[in-house]
Design an enzyme around this catalytic site. Structure first.
Site, PDB file in Angstrom:
ATOM      1  N   ARG B 254      25.546   7.997  63.192  1.00 55.88           N
ATOM      2  CA  ARG B 254      25.098   8.646  64.428  1.00 55.88           C
ATOM      3  C   ARG B 254      24.343   9.897  64.035  1.00 55.88           C
ATOM      4  O   ARG B 254      24.850  10.716  63.266  1.00 55.88           O
ATOM      5  CB  ARG B 254      26.279   8.913  65.379  1.00 55.88           C
ATOM      6  CG  ARG B 254      27.046  10.186  65.158  1.00 55.88           C
ATOM      7  CD  ARG B 254      28.022  10.539  66.280  1.00 55.88           C
ATOM      8  NE  ARG B 254      29.367  10.852  65.811  1.00 55.88           N
ATOM      9  CZ  ARG B 254      29.758  12.030  65.323  1.00 55.88           C
ATOM     10  NH1 ARG B 254      28.904  13.028  65.218  1.00 55.88           N
ATOM     11  NH2 ARG B 254      30.996  12.208  64.915  1.00 55.88           N
ATOM     12  N   HIS B 258      29.167  14.241  68.111  1.00 52.53           N
ATOM     13  CA  HIS B 258      30.171  13.326  68.687  1.00 52.53           C
ATOM     14  C   HIS B 258      29.984  13.272  70.204  1.00 52.53           C
ATOM     15  O   HIS B 258      29.910  12.211  70.804  1.00 52.53           O
ATOM     16  CB  HIS B 258      31.571  13.813  68.330  1.00 52.53           C
ATOM     17  CG  HIS B 258      32.659  13.247  69.181  1.00 52.53           C
ATOM     18  ND1 HIS B 258      32.994  11.915  69.173  1.00 52.53           N
ATOM     19  CD2 HIS B 258      33.481  13.834  70.096  1.00 52.53           C
ATOM     20  CE1 HIS B 258      33.981  11.706  70.036  1.00 52.53           C
ATOM     21  NE2 HIS B 258      34.290  12.847  70.612  1.00 52.53           N
ATOM     22  N   TYR B 267      30.513  20.544  60.467  1.00 49.19           N
ATOM     23  CA  TYR B 267      31.195  19.665  59.517  1.00 49.19           C
ATOM     24  C   TYR B 267      30.270  18.812  58.656  1.00 49.19           C
ATOM     25  O   TYR B 267      30.737  18.100  57.781  1.00 49.19           O
ATOM     26  CB  TYR B 267      32.214  18.776  60.239  1.00 49.19           C
ATOM     27  CG  TYR B 267      31.680  18.023  61.451  1.00 49.19           C
ATOM     28  CD1 TYR B 267      31.923  18.501  62.740  1.00 49.19           C
ATOM     29  CD2 TYR B 267      30.946  16.852  61.309  1.00 49.19           C
ATOM     30  CE1 TYR B 267      31.452  17.821  63.855  1.00 49.19           C
ATOM     31  CE2 TYR B 267      30.482  16.166  62.413  1.00 49.19           C
ATOM     32  CZ  TYR B 267      30.734  16.648  63.686  1.00 49.19           C
ATOM     33  OH  TYR B 267      30.269  15.965  64.785  1.00 49.19           O
TER      34      TYR B 267
END
Lengths: 332, 357
Positions: B254, B258, B267
């Site tokens: 992706r 998220h 992250y």
């Protein structure tokens, strides 16, 4: 010409088997699923003989996975079947909690009725049979709190069969709790034919004038034993009401009795805090507050885990405590 | 043999736009690839529009899928009309392709119940939010199809993180034990929100997890729509012909966050997403292939872009023009017949509001 209804003397567990058998016979879409429910006939023999009659396509020994049983039953129910799921003990249902809470109980709302989950989850529950740890939980209030789930508890064989059949015919998920202490404690007359006991309706186990006792499951028998000497020796007469369905509660019966007696004792074996007594008191508050002559008394388990069996008699509501509560309501 | 060697990533069209599995090149005609490209583009443009709408305050928190279009579109197209799909909240490319309405997909992200309801003739489950829980529903639904004697199958979507959940393992086990016609379609996009797959599992592949359940498993390039389409079709046919479940691990990525509430730079290095856009992008792959085979047509592209944009703005208009959410929907579908509590609560609510909407 008359048709005679055949009557059998059955224990509660036999009546439950009878109820499942009736529904398996009548409706091809009914399935029985669970751990050891097939060849072994269930750990309490509640499904005894069913696999022989209906075959392993309809009476299914599943892998040992409560969430798996519940989650696949959601799929089966959405796609045309009516699973009767056996959780081996209520204390073992918790791995399936997510499937019940986030899916089975809200599928109808999430899809405005396009997808529904007509599932009956049967679970033996309650203390007093010297079962091993975790096997004796009485966590019904965790489930009455779930929107979209009905919770039913029979206290005798006749109700067990009728309520079970009504639960299977209900278009929504039902948690059907079976008090283990009542499984084989007595035999009562049970019609051989199919019949239902309506969900959401309590029953007067006995009628009186002075105090209303509200209870369910194995506590019904204990309450009856506790009030008998009060009636005989002290002339205190009681309404004993078996609530039978814990969601939705039978508001009208509670209201009717409380308006008559004005004194209430609620007896349940679940832990006190967050137990169903709070909800029952709320019903009384809303319907019959001004009829109360005394504070409502509760006789319940403690805010402890249901203990190992060396302590379970300390934990369970005792005759003494029930009698004490009745006398307390009369002391005002 | 190491697991990673036992489950090599199966690819049909490589990053250079070259068909590497020649026996299937005939099936994957340029016309079909154009159709697949168009469906991926439709999903991608809707996804980008959703992010814009969220930024403008016209949509709630949204879970983007850009980068995963080949995995979702290719797998959804491998199914037949009467099959079932079980999406998560990140699988709108799949549900859109399988026949969900664009308006309802948008409605889901403005918190409307309508967003979970598929068209009458489409077997699309409401998106699963609790991770992996839908794997069991897909298994149960497919089991029901088997019991009814049909040949319809289920296909269920889930991510890499979902394979850590018990419901994943229970679903595979039930499907295996009862030989259920279900396809487990994993999109391994490398991250479960912020946790990379190296922290999620020691297993080198997700496909190998099927071995424990004696379920045939395959690891495919999830950005290669030809591989996704053909391998999913094979799995669907296995299921349909009574041969049981298959686990497909579609390796993908992706690009974005998220959800719109997440900041992926906390992250991971987002330059990787940028470089992947230039190398492994699922739409770019088909574009390169069609250019290599001289089928690519810029006029066709701008024509379909215009059509899709028009469709999207129509759907946005329709979504924004929906009448207010109905208070009845709050109470009417909890049980078939509302309990007295629900009736009482509804009545009280409306009485206090004094008839206001």
């Amino acid at each position: 010409m008359s048709t005679s209804v055949q009557i059998k003397q059955l224990t509660m567990v036999q009546a439950i088997t009878d109820g499942m058998k009736a529904m398996l016979e009548e409706d091809e879409s009914v399935l029985v699923l669970g751990e050891d429910v097939g060849t072994n006939g269930g750990v309490f023999r509640a499904t005894e003989g069913l696999i022989e009659l209906f075959g392993e396509e309809r009476v299914i020994d599943t892998p040992l996975a409560e969430s798996g049983i519940m989650g696949t039953s959601i799929g089966l129910s959405v796609n045309g079947f009516k699973p009767i799921v056996e959780m081996q003990f209520l204390g073992f249902i918790y791995p399936a909690f997510n499937q019940i809470m986030t899916h089975a109980s809200r599928m109808r709302q999430r899809s405005k009725g396009r997808f529904t989950c007509p599932i009956v989850i049967r679970a033996p529950y309650g203390a007093g049979v010297k079962a091993p740890e975790i096997h004796s939980d009485s966590s019904e209030a965790m489930f009455t709190h779930i929107p979209g789930l009905k919770v039913v508890v029979p206290s005798n064989a006749y109700d067990a069969k009728g309520l079970l059949i009504a639960s299977v015919e209900d278009p929504d998920p039902v948690l059907f709790l079976e008090p283990m202490r009542c499984y084989r404690s007595t035999k009562v007359e049970v019609p051989e034919n199919k019949y239902t006991v309506e969900l959401g309706k309590a029953e007067y186990v006995k009628n009186g004038e002075d105090v209303t006792l509200l209870t369910w499951g194995a506590m019904v028998g204990d309450v009856m034993k506790a009030v008998a000497p009060l009636e005989e020796k002290l002339g205190i007469t009681c309404d004993v009401i078996d609530l039978r369905t814990l969601y939705p509660l039978d508001k009208d019966t509670i209201e009717e009795s409380v308006k008559k007696t004005g004194r209430v004792v609620i007896v349940h074996e679940a832990p006190e805090s967050g137990g169903l007594s709070g909800d029952i008191i709320s019903v009384i508050n809303d319907t019959s507050f001004f009829y109360l002559k005394a504070p409502i008394q509760k006789v319940t388990g403690f805010d402890t885990p249901v203990p190992v069996y060396s302590l379970e008699q300390e934990y369970l509501p005792s005759m003494e405590k029930i009698q004490y509560a009745v006398k307390t309501t009369l002391s005002y | 043999m190491k697991m990673i060697d036992q489950f090599p990533i199966v690819q049909y069209i490589n990053e250079n736009g070259v068909f590497t599995q020649s026996e299937f090149e005939e099936e994957m005609t340029p016309a079909l690839l154009q159709q697949l490209y168009e469906k991926m583009l439709r999903a991608r443009l809707l996804d980008r529009k959703c992010i814009k709408l969220q930024r403008q305050g016209r949509l709630g928190t949204y879970a983007p899928f850009e980068g995963q279009e080949a995995a979702q579109v290719g797998s959804a197209l491998a199914l037949e009309e009467e099959d079932w799909i079980f999406p998560t909240y990140r699988d709108h490319a799949a549900t859109l392709t399988f026949g969900h309405s664009m308006q309802n997909l948008l409605a889901y992200w403005v918190g409307r119940i309508e967003g979970s309801i598929p068209p009458e003739d489409k077997n699309i489950f409401p998106p699963a939010v609790p991770i992996a829980s839908q794997i069991l529903h897909a298994t149960g639904v497919a089991w029901a199809e088997k019991k009814k004697g049909t040949n319809h199958v289920s296909l269920v979507y889930f991510g890499d993180g979902a394979t850590s959940e018990g419901d994943f393992h229970e679903g595979l086990n039930f499907a295996s034990v009862f030989n259920v016609p279900v396809v487990f379609f994993n999109q391994n996009n490398g991250y479960a929100i912020s946790v990379p797959i190296e922290k999620q599992m020691k297993s080198k592949t997700i496909a190998q997890k099927g071995l424990a359940y004696d379920i045939p498993s395959i690891r495919i390039d999830g950005n290669d729509i030809a591989a996704v389409y053909i391998e999913t079709k094979k799995a669907v046919e296995r299921a349909r012909s009574g041969e049981g479940p298959t686990l497909i691990e579609a390796v993908t990525w992706r690009y974005g966050a998220h959800t719109t509430a997440d900041d992926p730079t906390r992250y991971r290095d987002q330059t990787e997403s940028d470089s992947r856009r230039r190398t492994t992008d699922p739409l770019l792959r088909i574009e390169t292939y069609l250019k290599n085979t001289n089928v690519w047509d810029e006029d066709w592209l701008s024509k379909i872009e215009d059509q899709i944009s028009e469709e999207i703005s129509g759907a946005v208009d329709n979504m924004e023009g929906m009448p207010k959410a109905d208070i009845d929907d709050l109470f009417s579908h909890i049980f078939k017949d509302p309990t007295w509590q629900l009736e009482q609560q509804r009545k009280h609510h409306l009485a206090v509001k004094g008839g206001r909407d």
